[in-house]
Motif scaffolding. Structure first.
Motif, short mmCIF file in Angstrom:
data_model
loop_
_atom_site.label_atom_id
_atom_site.label_comp_id
_atom_site.label_asym_id
_atom_site.label_seq_id
_atom_site.Cartn_x
_atom_site.Cartn_y
_atom_site.Cartn_z
N SER A 114 -17.07 30.90 -30.00
CA SER A 114 -18.04 31.18 -31.13
C SER A 114 -16.93 31.65 -32.42
O SER A 114 -17.35 31.94 -33.57
CB SER A 114 -18.80 32.57 -30.71
N SER A 115 -15.58 31.85 -31.90
CA SER A 115 -14.62 32.40 -32.93
C SER A 115 -13.27 31.80 -32.71
O SER A 115 -12.94 30.99 -31.68
CB SER A 115 -14.36 33.93 -32.63
N MET A 116 -12.10 32.07 -33.60
CA MET A 116 -10.88 31.51 -33.12
C MET A 116 -10.43 32.14 -32.03
O MET A 116 -9.52 31.24 -31.62
CB MET A 116 -9.99 31.91 -34.35
N GLN A 117 -10.89 33.14 -31.40
CA GLN A 117 -10.20 33.45 -30.31
C GLN A 117 -10.45 32.63 -29.13
O GLN A 117 -9.74 32.51 -28.02
CB GLN A 117 -10.49 34.94 -29.80
N ASP A 118 -11.71 31.68 -29.02
CA ASP A 118 -11.94 30.87 -27.99
C ASP A 118 -11.34 29.37 -28.13
O ASP A 118 -11.84 28.48 -27.61
CB ASP A 118 -13.46 30.72 -28.15
N MET A 119 -10.57 29.03 -29.26
CA MET A 119 -9.84 27.83 -29.51
C MET A 119 -9.16 27.34 -28.49
O MET A 119 -9.34 26.16 -28.27
CB MET A 119 -8.85 27.94 -30.91
N GLY A 120 -8.42 28.15 -27.28
CA GLY A 120 -7.88 27.54 -26.42
C GLY A 120 -8.67 26.89 -25.34
O GLY A 120 -8.28 25.97 -24.73
N LYS A 121 -9.72 27.64 -25.10
CA LYS A 121 -10.83 27.02 -24.23
C LYS A 121 -11.12 25.60 -24.80
O LYS A 121 -11.19 24.55 -23.97
CB LYS A 121 -11.96 27.84 -24.20
N VAL A 122 -11.62 25.62 -26.15
CA VAL A 122 -12.05 24.16 -26.47
C VAL A 122 -10.76 23.17 -26.48
O VAL A 122 -11.13 21.99 -26.30
CB VAL A 122 -12.35 24.49 -28.16
N MET A 123 -9.52 23.49 -26.88
CA MET A 123 -8.41 22.59 -26.82
C MET A 123 -8.15 21.91 -25.21
O MET A 123 -7.92 20.98 -25.12
CB MET A 123 -7.11 23.44 -27.40
N GLY A 124 -8.58 23.07 -24.25
CA GLY A 124 -8.39 22.74 -22.92
C GLY A 124 -9.43 21.74 -22.42
O GLY A 124 -8.74 20.99 -21.60
N ILE A 125 -10.56 21.61 -23.08
CA ILE A 125 -11.49 20.70 -22.83
C ILE A 125 -11.07 19.29 -23.51
O ILE A 125 -11.33 18.20 -22.89
CB ILE A 125 -12.94 21.18 -23.23
N LEU A 126 -10.55 19.45 -24.78
CA LEU A 126 -10.49 18.21 -25.46
C LEU A 126 -9.08 17.65 -25.30
O LEU A 126 -9.20 16.27 -25.50
CB LEU A 126 -10.59 18.60 -27.01
N LYS A 127 -8.18 18.29 -24.92
CA LYS A 127 -6.95 17.62 -24.80
C LYS A 127 -6.72 16.54 -23.87
O LYS A 127 -6.21 15.36 -24.11
CB LYS A 127 -5.50 18.77 -24.53
N PRO A 128 -7.27 16.55 -22.63
CA PRO A 128 -7.36 15.33 -21.78
C PRO A 128 -8.08 14.06 -22.39
O PRO A 128 -7.80 12.85 -22.17
CB PRO A 128 -8.07 15.88 -20.58
N LEU A 129 -9.09 14.56 -23.18
CA LEU A 129 -9.94 13.41 -23.69
C LEU A 129 -9.28 12.74 -24.90
O LEU A 129 -9.60 11.53 -25.19
CB LEU A 129 -11.29 13.87 -24.13
N LEU A 130 -8.54 13.27 -25.68
CA LEU A 130 -7.80 13.01 -26.91
C LEU A 130 -6.63 12.43 -26.64
O LEU A 130 -5.99 11.72 -27.51
CB LEU A 130 -8.01 14.00 -28.18
N GLN A 131 -5.88 12.70 -25.62
CA GLN A 131 -4.27 12.19 -25.33
C GLN A 131 -4.00 10.62 -25.57
O GLN A 131 -4.57 10.00 -24.95
CB GLN A 131 -3.75 12.69 -23.97
N GLY A 132 -3.22 10.66 -26.54
CA GLY A 132 -2.94 9.20 -26.88
C GLY A 132 -4.10 8.63 -27.71
O GLY A 132 -3.65 7.45 -28.24
N ARG A 133 -5.05 9.10 -28.05
CA ARG A 133 -6.07 8.58 -28.75
C ARG A 133 -6.40 9.34 -30.24
O ARG A 133 -7.28 8.72 -31.01
CB ARG A 133 -7.71 8.47 -28.19
N ALA A 134 -5.80 10.51 -30.37
CA ALA A 134 -5.82 10.97 -31.74
C ALA A 134 -4.69 12.10 -31.83
O ALA A 134 -4.23 12.49 -30.86
CB ALA A 134 -7.40 11.91 -31.64
N ASP A 135 -4.57 12.38 -33.02
CA ASP A 135 -3.50 13.24 -33.39
C ASP A 135 -3.99 14.62 -33.23
O ASP A 135 -4.91 15.20 -33.88
CB ASP A 135 -3.13 13.40 -34.70
N ILE A 136 -3.39 15.42 -32.23
CA ILE A 136 -3.75 16.57 -31.68
C ILE A 136 -3.87 17.91 -32.67
O ILE A 136 -4.70 18.62 -32.89
CB ILE A 136 -3.11 16.94 -30.32
N GLY A 137 -2.92 17.63 -33.60
CA GLY A 137 -2.53 18.42 -34.76
C GLY A 137 -3.69 18.59 -35.76
O GLY A 137 -4.30 19.37 -36.21
N LYS A 138 -4.15 17.34 -36.15
CA LYS A 138 -5.44 17.32 -37.05
C LYS A 138 -6.63 17.63 -36.50
O LYS A 138 -7.50 18.24 -37.08
CB LYS A 138 -5.42 15.70 -37.51
#
Length: 148
Positions: A114-138
């Motif tokens: 719900s806030s910026m403090q939860d960004m790590g949770k979201v990145m933890g879910i997304l990183k394996p799905l996006l690895q090599g398929r999208a620019d993680i910085g963007k």
């Protein structure tokens, strides 16, 4: 041995047969990075880690291009562009902006962010799905925009 590593070895042999030195040099660089990690960490590189390595190499090349163009060295930037095209051959098909946005929305709802403090949770879910398929910085910027 991972499928990615086998693909690289086959491509290396083909580049040798074709006498394509720039391509061969780039493939050897990728294989040597794989080997370095395997020796340093005493592990066998799996598919996910191999994609992470190639993703990192891609990011390094993009950074180099911006520096070379700032220094007015287009000849070196062209070499980096050709290496990027070779590296991208071994990465999965990139995701579209719509696919990335839907994955971000899904990850935010799954994690209950719900806030910026939860960004790590979201990145933890997304990183394996996006690895090599999208620019993680963007992707990170898009997550910040949605959470703000």
């Amino acid at each position: 041995m991972s499928d990615l590593k086998l693909q690289l070895k086959d491509a290396q042999k083909q580049a040798m047969r074709d006498k394509n030195k720039p391509r061969l040099t780039c493939i050897r660089t990728m294989l040597s990075e794989f080997k370095r990690i395997e020796v340093d960490e005493r592990i066998e590189l799996d598919q996910a880690r191999g994609l992470a390595v190639l993703d990192k190499m891609l990011k390094q090349r993009r950074d180099s291009i911006s520096q070379y163009e700032a220094a007015n060295r287009q000849d070196l930037a062209d070499i980096e562009h050709s290496e990027i095209s070779v590296i991208q051959e071994f990465l999965p098909t990139p995701l579209t902006d719509d696919e990335i946005s839907s994955l971000i929305t899904q990850a935010i709802t799954d994690s209950g962010a719900s806030s910026m403090q939860d960004m790590g949770k979201v990145m933890g879910i997304l990183k394996p799905l996006l690895q090599g398929r999208a620019d993680i910085g963007k992707v990170s910027g898009k997550i910040k925009a949605q959470l703000a």
